[in-house]
Design a protein around this motif. Structure first.
Motif, short mmCIF file in Angstrom:
data_model
loop_
_atom_site.label_atom_id
_atom_site.label_comp_id
_atom_site.label_asym_id
_atom_site.label_seq_id
_atom_site.Cartn_x
_atom_site.Cartn_y
_atom_site.Cartn_z
N PRO A 57 4.93 6.92 9.89
CA PRO A 57 4.22 6.59 8.65
C PRO A 57 5.02 6.84 7.37
CG PRO A 57 2.72 7.61 10.19
CD PRO A 57 4.10 7.73 10.80
N PRO A 58 5.71 8.00 7.20
CA PRO A 58 6.48 8.15 5.96
C PRO A 58 7.67 7.19 5.86
CG PRO A 58 6.59 10.18 7.27
CD PRO A 58 5.66 9.25 7.96
N VAL A 59 8.28 6.89 7.00
CA VAL A 59 9.41 5.94 6.99
C VAL A 59 8.89 4.56 6.59
CG1 VAL A 59 11.13 4.77 8.42
CG2 VAL A 59 10.80 7.24 8.65
N ARG A 60 7.77 4.14 7.17
CA ARG A 60 7.19 2.83 6.82
C ARG A 60 6.78 2.79 5.36
NH1 ARG A 60 4.67 3.53 11.72
NH2 ARG A 60 2.68 3.99 10.73
N ALA A 61 6.15 3.87 4.88
CA ALA A 61 5.70 3.91 3.49
C ALA A 61 6.87 3.78 2.52
CB ALA A 61 4.92 5.20 3.22
N PHE A 62 7.96 4.45 2.84
CA PHE A 62 9.12 4.35 1.95
C PHE A 62 9.73 2.96 1.99
CE2 PHE A 62 13.56 4.63 0.77
CZ PHE A 62 13.45 5.26 -0.46
N ARG A 63 9.85 2.40 3.19
CA ARG A 63 10.46 1.08 3.32
C ARG A 63 9.60 -0.01 2.68
NH1 ARG A 63 12.63 -0.03 9.15
NH2 ARG A 63 13.11 -1.99 8.15
N GLU A 64 8.30 0.11 2.80
CA GLU A 64 7.42 -0.95 2.30
C GLU A 64 7.10 -0.83 0.81
OE1 GLU A 64 4.07 -0.61 4.91
OE2 GLU A 64 5.22 -1.28 6.66
N ARG A 65 6.90 0.42 0.33
CA ARG A 65 6.43 0.60 -1.04
C ARG A 65 7.25 1.60 -1.84
NH1 ARG A 65 2.48 1.47 2.32
NH2 ARG A 65 2.01 3.55 1.60
N GLY A 66 8.29 2.18 -1.25
CA GLY A 66 9.09 3.17 -1.96
C GLY A 66 8.38 4.50 -2.17
N VAL A 67 7.38 4.78 -1.34
CA VAL A 67 6.54 5.96 -1.51
C VAL A 67 7.19 7.20 -0.88
CG1 VAL A 67 4.35 7.00 -0.80
CG2 VAL A 67 4.40 4.66 -1.62
N ILE A 68 7.14 8.29 -1.63
CA ILE A 68 7.49 9.62 -1.10
C ILE A 68 6.27 10.49 -1.36
CG2 ILE A 68 9.01 11.62 -1.26
CD1 ILE A 68 11.20 9.75 -2.31
N GLY A 69 5.69 11.05 -0.32
CA GLY A 69 4.47 11.84 -0.44
C GLY A 69 4.67 13.10 -1.27
N PRO A 70 3.58 13.62 -1.82
CA PRO A 70 3.66 14.83 -2.67
C PRO A 70 4.27 16.03 -1.96
CG PRO A 70 1.48 13.83 -2.84
CD PRO A 70 2.22 13.09 -1.77
N ALA A 71 3.87 16.26 -0.72
CA ALA A 71 4.42 17.41 0.02
C ALA A 71 5.92 17.24 0.24
CB ALA A 71 3.71 17.58 1.35
N ALA A 72 6.35 16.03 0.53
CA ALA A 72 7.77 15.76 0.73
C ALA A 72 8.55 15.94 -0.56
CB ALA A 72 7.97 14.35 1.27
N LYS A 73 7.94 15.55 -1.69
CA LYS A 73 8.59 15.75 -2.98
C LYS A 73 8.79 17.23 -3.27
CE LYS A 73 7.13 11.58 -5.39
NZ LYS A 73 6.44 11.03 -6.55
N ILE A 74 7.75 18.01 -3.02
CA ILE A 74 7.83 19.46 -3.26
C ILE A 74 8.91 20.07 -2.37
CG2 ILE A 74 6.59 21.65 -2.98
CD1 ILE A 74 4.04 20.07 -3.84
N ALA A 75 8.92 19.70 -1.11
CA ALA A 75 9.92 20.24 -0.19
C ALA A 75 11.33 19.83 -0.60
CB ALA A 75 9.62 19.78 1.24
#
Length: 116
Positions: A57-75
């Motif tokens: 899901p995070p790989v697809r989200a980044f590839r499709e919409r450039g999304v990085i989740g809040p928890a991933a940003k904090i980490a």
């Protein structure tokens, strides 16, 4: 060339797996890179990454919409801050500021990505 790129993709998958156990090593970033390589040279392995229940899901989200989740940003930003401090403490001269500069640029990119 195909063999070399498949090996490179596997290398990034291996780094991603290591990142599961090493807190400051990113997992998803390496899997995104591997998926990009496999998209062209080994679609079956790309499908496996995208179908993974935890990392797909995070790989697809980044590839499709450039999304990085809040928890991933904090980490990511937290890991970069720790790395910058370690670099500042262990390096001498102008080199002590290089990790912080690189991490600042990377953090700006990470924080500029959408969260949803």
């Amino acid at each position: 060339m195909r063999v070399v790129l498949n090996l490179l993709g596997l290398f990034f998958v291996a780094l991603g797996v290591i990142g599961i156990f090493v807190p400051v090593l990113p997992t998803t970033v390496f899997l995104i890179i591997a998926a990009v390589i496999f998209a062209r040279f080994n679609p079956e392995w790309e499908r496996r990454i995208l179908a993974h229940p935890k990392f797909g899901p995070p790989v697809r989200a980044f590839r499709e919409r450039g999304v990085i989740g809040p928890a991933a940003k904090i980490a990511a930003v937290g890991g970069m801050a720790v790395s910058s401090v370690i670099g500042f403490v262990t390096l001498r001269g102008v080199w002590a500021f290089v990790p912080a500069g690189v991490c600042l640029l990377c953090a700006l990119y990470v924080l500029s990505r959408p969260s949803q």
